[in-house]
Scaffold this motif. Structure first.
Motif, PDB file in Angstrom:
ATOM      1  N   ASP A  82     -12.088 -13.384 -35.319  1.00  0.00           N
ATOM      2  CA  ASP A  82     -11.012 -13.893 -34.072  1.00  0.00           C
ATOM      3  C   ASP A  82     -10.704 -15.525 -34.723  1.00  0.00           C
ATOM      4  O   ASP A  82     -11.556 -15.998 -34.300  1.00  0.00           O
ATOM      5  N   PRO A  83      -9.088 -16.338 -34.897  1.00  0.00           N
ATOM      6  CA  PRO A  83      -9.858 -17.338 -35.241  1.00  0.00           C
ATOM      7  C   PRO A  83      -9.143 -18.554 -34.257  1.00  0.00           C
ATOM      8  O   PRO A  83     -10.241 -19.190 -34.189  1.00  0.00           O
ATOM      9  N   ARG A  84      -8.708 -17.487 -32.798  1.00  0.00           N
ATOM     10  CA  ARG A  84      -8.825 -19.143 -31.634  1.00  0.00           C
ATOM     11  C   ARG A  84     -10.355 -19.084 -31.626  1.00  0.00           C
ATOM     12  O   ARG A  84     -10.823 -19.980 -31.390  1.00  0.00           O
ATOM     13  N   ALA A  85     -10.925 -17.590 -31.402  1.00  0.00           N
ATOM     14  CA  ALA A  85     -11.886 -17.616 -30.757  1.00  0.00           C
ATOM     15  C   ALA A  85     -12.928 -18.762 -31.212  1.00  0.00           C
ATOM     16  O   ALA A  85     -14.431 -19.367 -31.201  1.00  0.00           O
ATOM     17  N   ARG A  86     -12.772 -18.148 -33.224  1.00  0.00           N
ATOM     18  CA  ARG A  86     -13.597 -19.373 -34.411  1.00  0.00           C
ATOM     19  C   ARG A  86     -13.180 -20.723 -34.050  1.00  0.00           C
ATOM     20  O   ARG A  86     -14.414 -21.630 -33.855  1.00  0.00           O
ATOM     21  N   LEU A  87     -11.820 -21.524 -33.722  1.00  0.00           N
ATOM     22  CA  LEU A  87     -11.777 -22.426 -33.659  1.00  0.00           C
ATOM     23  C   LEU A  87     -12.214 -22.450 -32.407  1.00  0.00           C
ATOM     24  O   LEU A  87     -13.249 -24.502 -32.492  1.00  0.00           O
ATOM     25  N   PHE A  88     -12.458 -21.978 -31.102  1.00  0.00           N
ATOM     26  CA  PHE A  88     -12.928 -22.534 -30.188  1.00  0.00           C
ATOM     27  C   PHE A  88     -14.875 -22.576 -30.714  1.00  0.00           C
ATOM     28  O   PHE A  88     -15.184 -23.766 -29.545  1.00  0.00           O
ATOM     29  N   ALA A  89     -14.958 -21.384 -31.130  1.00  0.00           N
ATOM     30  CA  ALA A  89     -17.268 -21.862 -31.327  1.00  0.00           C
ATOM     31  C   ALA A  89     -16.942 -23.062 -31.804  1.00  0.00           C
ATOM     32  O   ALA A  89     -17.957 -23.771 -31.752  1.00  0.00           O
ATOM     33  N   LEU A  90     -15.787 -23.917 -32.742  1.00  0.00           N
ATOM     34  CA  LEU A  90     -16.391 -24.802 -33.563  1.00  0.00           C
ATOM     35  C   LEU A  90     -16.475 -26.030 -32.405  1.00  0.00           C
ATOM     36  O   LEU A  90     -17.094 -26.649 -33.022  1.00  0.00           O
ATOM     37  N   LEU A  91     -15.130 -25.868 -31.435  1.00  0.00           N
ATOM     38  CA  LEU A  91     -15.102 -27.330 -30.586  1.00  0.00           C
ATOM     39  C   LEU A  91     -16.590 -26.996 -30.036  1.00  0.00           C
ATOM     40  O   LEU A  91     -16.838 -28.417 -29.697  1.00  0.00           O
ATOM     41  N   ASP A  92     -16.917 -26.074 -29.656  1.00  0.00           N
ATOM     42  CA  ASP A  92     -18.127 -26.099 -28.834  1.00  0.00           C
ATOM     43  C   ASP A  92     -19.118 -26.412 -29.852  1.00  0.00           C
ATOM     44  O   ASP A  92     -20.078 -26.965 -29.140  1.00  0.00           O
ATOM     45  N   ALA A  93     -19.511 -26.064 -31.061  1.00  0.00           N
ATOM     46  CA  ALA A  93     -20.718 -26.566 -31.511  1.00  0.00           C
ATOM     47  C   ALA A  93     -20.626 -27.940 -31.665  1.00  0.00           C
ATOM     48  O   ALA A  93     -21.561 -28.431 -31.561  1.00  0.00           O
ATOM     49  N   HIS A  94     -19.232 -28.815 -31.261  1.00  0.00           N
ATOM     50  CA  HIS A  94     -20.012 -30.289 -31.419  1.00  0.00           C
ATOM     51  C   HIS A  94     -19.843 -30.710 -30.223  1.00  0.00           C
ATOM     52  O   HIS A  94     -20.400 -31.744 -30.186  1.00  0.00           O
ATOM     53  N   VAL A  95     -18.951 -30.441 -29.209  1.00  0.00           N
ATOM     54  CA  VAL A  95     -19.493 -31.213 -27.856  1.00  0.00           C
ATOM     55  C   VAL A  95     -20.374 -30.216 -26.806  1.00  0.00           C
ATOM     56  O   VAL A  95     -20.976 -31.048 -26.034  1.00  0.00           O
ATOM     57  N   ALA A  96     -20.559 -28.874 -27.469  1.00  0.00           N
ATOM     58  CA  ALA A  96     -21.620 -28.311 -25.847  1.00  0.00           C
ATOM     59  C   ALA A  96     -22.495 -28.789 -25.374  1.00  0.00           C
ATOM     60  O   ALA A  96     -23.314 -29.082 -26.230  1.00  0.00           O
ATOM     61  N   LEU A  97     -23.125 -28.637 -24.082  1.00  0.00           N
ATOM     62  CA  LEU A  97     -23.797 -29.578 -23.921  1.00  0.00           C
ATOM     63  C   LEU A  97     -24.436 -27.895 -23.471  1.00  0.00           C
ATOM     64  O   LEU A  97     -24.920 -27.431 -22.430  1.00  0.00           O
ATOM     65  N   ASP A  98     -25.718 -27.289 -24.587  1.00  0.00           N
ATOM     66  CA  ASP A  98     -26.553 -26.519 -24.399  1.00  0.00           C
ATOM     67  C   ASP A  98     -28.215 -27.072 -24.395  1.00  0.00           C
ATOM     68  O   ASP A  98     -28.815 -27.651 -25.069  1.00  0.00           O
ATOM     69  N   ASP A  99     -28.822 -25.698 -25.123  1.00  0.00           N
ATOM     70  CA  ASP A  99     -29.804 -25.639 -25.548  1.00  0.00           C
ATOM     71  C   ASP A  99     -30.442 -26.730 -26.696  1.00  0.00           C
ATOM     72  O   ASP A  99     -31.449 -26.911 -26.268  1.00  0.00           O
ATOM     73  N   ASP A 100     -29.214 -26.181 -27.313  1.00  0.00           N
ATOM     74  CA  ASP A 100     -29.758 -27.023 -28.703  1.00  0.00           C
ATOM     75  C   ASP A 100     -29.477 -28.167 -28.903  1.00  0.00           C
ATOM     76  O   ASP A 100     -28.754 -28.960 -30.203  1.00  0.00           O
ATOM     77  N   ALA A 101     -28.212 -28.379 -27.981  1.00  0.00           N
ATOM     78  CA  ALA A 101     -27.724 -30.008 -27.876  1.00  0.00           C
ATOM     79  C   ALA A 101     -28.434 -31.081 -28.312  1.00  0.00           C
ATOM     80  O   ALA A 101     -29.675 -31.134 -27.913  1.00  0.00           O
ATOM     81  N   ASP A 102     -28.466 -32.198 -28.790  1.00  0.00           N
ATOM     82  CA  ASP A 102     -29.617 -33.241 -29.229  1.00  0.00           C
ATOM     83  C   ASP A 102     -28.986 -34.772 -29.150  1.00  0.00           C
ATOM     84  O   ASP A 102     -27.851 -35.296 -30.058  1.00  0.00           O
ATOM     85  N   PRO A 103     -28.965 -35.464 -28.257  1.00  0.00           N
ATOM     86  CA  PRO A 103     -28.302 -36.606 -27.834  1.00  0.00           C
ATOM     87  C   PRO A 103     -28.637 -37.316 -28.509  1.00  0.00           C
ATOM     88  O   PRO A 103     -27.713 -38.404 -28.412  1.00  0.00           O
ATOM     89  N   ALA A 104     -29.838 -37.498 -28.730  1.00  0.00           N
ATOM     90  CA  ALA A 104     -30.623 -38.772 -29.703  1.00  0.00           C
ATOM     91  C   ALA A 104     -29.263 -38.524 -31.502  1.00  0.00           C
ATOM     92  O   ALA A 104     -29.088 -39.829 -31.531  1.00  0.00           O
ATOM     93  N   ALA A 105     -29.367 -36.954 -31.561  1.00  0.00           N
ATOM     94  CA  ALA A 105     -28.139 -37.256 -32.773  1.00  0.00           C
ATOM     95  C   ALA A 105     -26.328 -37.617 -32.830  1.00  0.00           C
ATOM     96  O   ALA A 105     -25.805 -38.241 -33.328  1.00  0.00           O
ATOM     97  N   VAL A 106     -26.478 -37.162 -31.762  1.00  0.00           N
ATOM     98  CA  VAL A 106     -25.133 -37.920 -31.060  1.00  0.00           C
ATOM     99  C   VAL A 106     -24.930 -39.427 -31.306  1.00  0.00           C
ATOM    100  O   VAL A 106     -24.341 -39.376 -31.637  1.00  0.00           O
ATOM    101  N   ALA A 107     -25.841 -39.615 -30.681  1.00  0.00           N
ATOM    102  CA  ALA A 107     -26.531 -41.295 -30.471  1.00  0.00           C
ATOM    103  C   ALA A 107     -25.829 -41.530 -31.567  1.00  0.00           C
ATOM    104  O   ALA A 107     -25.621 -42.799 -32.067  1.00  0.00           O
ATOM    105  N   SER A 108     -26.823 -41.813 -33.211  1.00  0.00           N
ATOM    106  CA  SER A 108     -27.386 -41.283 -34.162  1.00  0.00           C
ATOM    107  C   SER A 108     -25.821 -41.757 -34.736  1.00  0.00           C
ATOM    108  O   SER A 108     -25.271 -42.816 -35.656  1.00  0.00           O
ATOM    109  N   TRP A 109     -24.897 -40.597 -34.305  1.00  0.00           N
ATOM    110  CA  TRP A 109     -24.098 -40.421 -34.967  1.00  0.00           C
ATOM    111  C   TRP A 109     -23.254 -41.450 -34.786  1.00  0.00           C
ATOM    112  O   TRP A 109     -21.902 -42.247 -35.656  1.00  0.00           O
TER     113      TRP A 109
END
Length: 205
Positions: A82-109
């Motif tokens: 589903d393209p819409r679900a895949r789009l939202f998955a990509l947005l989620d991958a960028h900004v979601a706070l979950d177990d694999d989120a890396d604040p240091a990576a965000v800060a370095s970026w």
């Protein structure tokens, strides 16, 4: 003379060190001497593995990009075709706070993005990475609009708006910790996407 067998591990340590220094103190503090210190090695050994700070930056951006792709692929499995679900998955991958989120990576970026305005060598690396991210979002926005019978013209502008929202969230979170509501980005940017998609007119038949 052949490079030692631990070259890959050493290079990874150096890239990790640049990530930490950027996240904690920014680009100006990330001298090769400081990166070497953070990696627990001599500057000479660092230069054995990387010719310059620019090379380390390139490797770090590749690491961050690969990590983002991994986050997306895990979510994309659940989204299916589903393209819409895949789009939202990509947005989620960028900004979601979950177990694999890396604040240091965000800060370095965010530090890389901030320095791109001042250093041409950083701008070049950042611009290439951002262009690829924009293309990925644009592809999914276009696919979603097409699948839902909406006009595809304007997809690039929608993708640009979503990417700008993501980058803005990164910059504020890194520059003013605690100001933005925790966890706001993923649901808010998804709602922005929903509104922008719905604003596109139906395609003419």
């Amino acid at each position: 003379m052949a490079r030692p067998s631990n070259t890959g591990a050493r290079r990874a340590e150096i890239v990790d060190a640049l990530l930490r220094v950027l996240a904690e103190r920014g680009w100006a503090a990330a001298t090769t001497a400081e990166i070497a210190r953070a990696a627990g090695m001599t500057p000479g050994l660092l230069h054995y593995h990387f010719a310059s700070k620019q090379e380390i930056l390139l490797a770090l951006v590749e690491r961050l990009t690969a990590t983002l792709q991994d986050r997306f692929e895990r979510r994309a499995e659940r989204a299916g075709d589903d393209p819409r679900a895949r789009l939202f998955a990509l947005l989620d991958a960028h900004v979601a706070l979950d177990d694999d989120a890396d604040p240091a990576a965000v800060a370095s970026w965010a530090a890389i993005a901030a320095e791109a305005g001042h250093q041409p060598e950083v701008r070049e690396v950042y611009a290439r990475a951002i262009a690829k991210q924009l293309d990925a979002i644009d592809d999914l926005v276009s696919a979603t609009l097409r699948a839902e019978g909406r006009e595809v013209r304007g997809a690039r502008r929608i993708a640009a708006g979503l990417l700008a929202a993501i980058e803005g969230a990164y910059r504020i979170a890194a520059s003013a910790p605690g100001v933005l509501p925790e966890g706001f980005a993923a649901p808010t940017i998804t709602r922005i996407a929903e509104g922008l998609l719905a604003s596109q007119p139906r395609a003419r038949r």
